[in-house]
Design an enzyme around this catalytic site. Sequence first.
Site, PDB file in Angstrom:
ATOM      1  N   GLU B 312       0.780  -1.227  -0.187  1.00  0.00           N
ATOM      2  CA  GLU B 312      -0.002  -0.012  -0.006  1.00  0.00           C
ATOM      3  C   GLU B 312       0.998   1.335   0.107  1.00  0.00           C
ATOM      4  OE1 GLU B 312      -2.155  -0.983   3.621  1.00  0.00           O
ATOM      5  OE2 GLU B 312      -3.837  -1.899   2.355  1.00  0.00           O
ATOM      6  N   CYS B 408     -10.330   0.246   7.859  1.00  0.00           N
ATOM      7  CA  CYS B 408      -9.758   1.151   8.541  1.00  0.00           C
ATOM      8  C   CYS B 408     -10.496   2.542   7.618  1.00  0.00           C
ATOM      9  CB  CYS B 408      -8.123   1.423   8.307  1.00  0.00           C
ATOM     10  SG  CYS B 408      -7.768   0.868   6.517  1.00  0.00           S
TER      11      CYS B 408
END
Lengths: 636, 636
Positions: B312, B408
């Site tokens: 990421e 998240c």
Amino acid sequence: MKKMENQGSLKRCRVKDNFWTPIQELISDTVIPYQEKILNDKVPGAEKSHAIENFRIAAGESQGEFYGTVFQDSDVAKWLEAVAYSLERKPDEKLEARADAVIDLIEKAQQPDGYLNTYFTIKEPEHRWQNLQECHELYCAGHMMEAAVAYYQATGKDKLLKVMCRMADHIDARFGEGKQEGIPGHEEIELALLRLYRATGEKRYLDLSAYFINQRGKNPHFFEEESAKRGWTHFGMDPKDTEYNQSYAPVRDQREAVGHSVRAMYLYTAMADLAAETGDKSLYTACRVLFESATHRRMYVTGGIGSSAHGEAFTQDYDLPNDTAYAETCAAIGLVFFARKMLSLEVKGEYADVMERCLYNGILSGMQKDGSRFFYVNPLEVIPGLSGKWPEYKHALPARPKWYACACCPPNLARLVESLGEYAWGENDTTIYSHLYLGGSYTSADGTVVKSQSSYPWKGKVSYEVKPGTSFTTLAIHIPGWCKEFTITVNEDEIALPVKDGYCYLTRDWKDGDKVTLSFSVKPRRVYADPRVREDAGKVCLMRGPLVYCLEAVDNGKNLCRLLLPRSVSIVTAHEKDEDIGSYVSLRFTGLKEKSFKHLYQDQPPETEPVPVKAIPYFLWGNRKQGEMRVWINEG
Amino acid sequence: MKKMENQGSLKRCRVKDNFWTPIQELISDTVIPYQEKILNDKVPGAEKSHAIENFRIAAGESQGEFYGTVFQDSDVAKWLEAVAYSLERKPDEKLEARADAVIDLIEKAQQPDGYLNTYFTIKEPEHRWQNLQECHELYCAGHMMEAAVAYYQATGKDKLLKVMCRMADHIDARFGEGKQEGIPGHEEIELALLRLYRATGEKRYLDLSAYFINQRGKNPHFFEEESAKRGWTHFGMDPKDTEYNQSYAPVRDQREAVGHSVRAMYLYTAMADLAAETGDKSLYTACRVLFESATHRRMYVTGGIGSSAHGEAFTQDYDLPNDTAYAETCAAIGLVFFARKMLSLEVKGEYADVMERCLYNGILSGMQKDGSRFFYVNPLEVIPGLSGKWPEYKHALPARPKWYACACCPPNLARLVESLGEYAWGENDTTIYSHLYLGGSYTSADGTVVKSQSSYPWKGKVSYEVKPGTSFTTLAIHIPGWCKEFTITVNEDEIALPVKDGYCYLTRDWKDGDKVTLSFSVKPRRVYADPRVREDAGKVCLMRGPLVYCLEAVDNGKNLCRLLLPRSVSIVTAHEKDEDIGSYVSLRFTGLKEKSFKHLYQDQPPETEPVPVKAIPYFLWGNRKQGEMRVWINEG
């Protein structure tokens, strides 16, 4: 759709020209000895091979453990096949003696029941034939059968041929209708059995090949059932992934080239060969559909296929990313095999066009100019910092390594190049076909001899000198799809001939010494991809003759994506001589370089300034200073 | 470089306009209750959360096993923080009662020594504090500290604040100079401790934050040493990958935004906040360098950052692929945090520009129009058949899922949108700053009240009505970087004001009721990427005001890569009303559609035909029929 030719000994099709002969010599003088050293673990710094030692251990002549992949034997097989073609082209007693010694080893490694595979013989004898999905026993057998046939045809020696007939008999005794169900996880044996059949005349081998082809996908759950039955796995491959190995449907029902691209090509090649052998129209139709899928919608401009590193696989129509391209050298080679077999089924220029596209671009790019390093993956764009490093780009190396743990490509390239004559020529009862513009000669079954001279691909001039045999009437010359204008002269007279499905058919009352000359322009041209290819939109590729060109940073500096080729700019050729890559023709033009921005994004298009740009043939990339490379150039 | 403001209660900055108020209402009325249901596992078909139940088990109020990721607690924390902002904006006794009940649970889940983390309390109590690299104990603590501060400021209730002070004390007792060495594997606690310090005045929290920031990268082998010491791993992450978590060098020596982009943003935000708090110039300089790295060379036009799914993470300069973009919603949110803190250090329009770019594009795109589904990944191009399916594209989903195992982003978006007022306004002794064009009001420390009305982003008109307080002299209004012309009137008089670093400073003798009006055009504009961005070469992006536009197949058919936007074509706006996405302004133009080829490659460029093309705001994509999408349009 009839079988037009019986490809046989390379002695009938000699290659001698200034482009390919040096490459064949390189294969014979450098690559084959180099690969022999690799197989014997004598190249410091290269990936360990251990492939010969595995045979030595299996033959009881050495102690030790098996090392390498489960398909390590196939490296030896492909090397032997290349050796055979090399010997056929250029006898070499010492090499032949060394090859004979390897064959002696192979014979000794064969088990009393005919079984031959060093991995299972040394390491897991209890697991023989339990894991066709992953374990490549049939695949390795296939490659060794090809080597056996080639070696027999080259040298007349039949030791390996007999070994492989015993192995074929062993397999035939086990698999087939009314016997154990089985198909290979990696296709190859199908096409090999057809060669073995033609070399020996043993129809059981034809039938066994047909069984493997026809059985494929009939039970799409076969690998799942096999996996459940044995309860162990070698690679952890998913037995449900039936697209990967083209077992999701019977081969005649398959409509798209899917899965692992090398597997696909080997299967399709065998299908086409079987269709030619048997006259099976439904099989021909499937081949045609699959050929179109692979080449009309899923092929790079370089002839590379299999666009994704995941599964070394085809993805979907028009998905041809340049920087993450897989385009395995072996897959392009497999496509040449397939195209060649399709040409035997029907004479259509597009098959020869595909062979040419692959050979001069995505296959030759697989080898360093000096024959010492090889690409497995052939990207169309290299980005320093990402290519070969960042996970998505890890496979797309910016420089050729010496060898690979999975070393399928280098010997595959060697055997193809050494046997190139077979791809250049074809015949049927009355006609000789020139599929590729190779210098050399072809001798047909009726004794006709056609000698060719070629300055291709650098120049557009090929000539044929004919010594007619008993039934020869027609010389058919392939005219590449990209070639719109050409002249043909017979002796001194220019003649006008129509192009029929990519070929000019010249029928006449041939006299000994008749000379046919074909001339055409190889001026640089701009090539565009179908607009559905997302990655090539707004871009142009430069070609000259069959050669795809590319830009390298060593000639043009960094940030090749900033270079534009305006549509109106003329492209000129230049004859170059370079220390590392020898003589070649470059393309030069005045491009526009986009100036960088003050901010990452702005409301005005980039300003540009004229810069000289130099493009080199794609097959030569990566031979000089390492850096950025790109095939598709932004059009200004 | 002085600390100009003490961001505090949202009561001082109210939002009320036709664009953001409905979104905030959606968060309060739909998203927060929806997320509450998710956290309590009451949404059929959504990923299981178990996050509240984990607290219940840790509190001894329920029996069972921990479920979820090691950072599951943070989902509850971010939800509570969003609840706090929602309550501050719009009291809701029932919601507050339910939040109080969750806080009661959290208090009971806290261990006698102050430790709070349900994973380690329930599952591996013996492994506490042994794996800072992977196990997010400090990260979860940080998020709960943020929730505690927000809840205290919103409701005056200090139960959670006290819980988190005990946890902070527990951490402070363990880590720091002369104590155990430690830095978080996922930064977050650094910025949270600064908030806790400001809410409580406890200087130890400031010092602990400074310790974590300053210690980072001082010992780049810390995680390796930690890993060797404990001898176990949670995720199997490589402790040597110190770029991933920005621990490869002391923070002041870091020159590029690297690694996991959310981790990076949370670290940089804390660094900027600490620099503002302490006046540390070297830390400011590092922040500035890292901000430039992230936004001048590594940011999508949507404000998305972290271009690769692998880790990421940031990759390298100008590497911004559209189809495989990661551009996590949380990362764009983190960039807004960072930009906001930079604005507190120095008033520069580029920080507000970045906030605006992220908010209106790469953040809002993270949520379905109806608030029920969320994107984690925000690609700039979607390709049916590949996106969300093929391995390289697996992360780039073509439609928003209901929830994620790693959830998240949705609560992060909720807390940001609910606290948006804080990002819109700023002040120092004499000046009030309007960073974003939000309708609402701001009340400064001296009692000045600025009421704003805004029709942004659809129209270019914002007005401010001023009620001056005791020391107010100057209203500073941000002028976006893309806005080249504007008019400002004070009451009825047009005045000419220079733009200084992206702001107009209007100083005058303010009278109660003075009205300042800013007008500018939001006509459609073409935006280009720096030519070093390979993926955007030859392409253009349409924007209008702060909004990035995109094409969807539902409006334009398949093969969006075949559509060209010629440079000379005019783009018109249209007011649309759609069942699924409500009222919005589309952009329409007559594009050219490239015709497909007969063969995959040809020597002529594609022919084109004119077609009507419609673009919609990027943040609205994926709300109608699923299909292709692209932001960057080929320029004709």
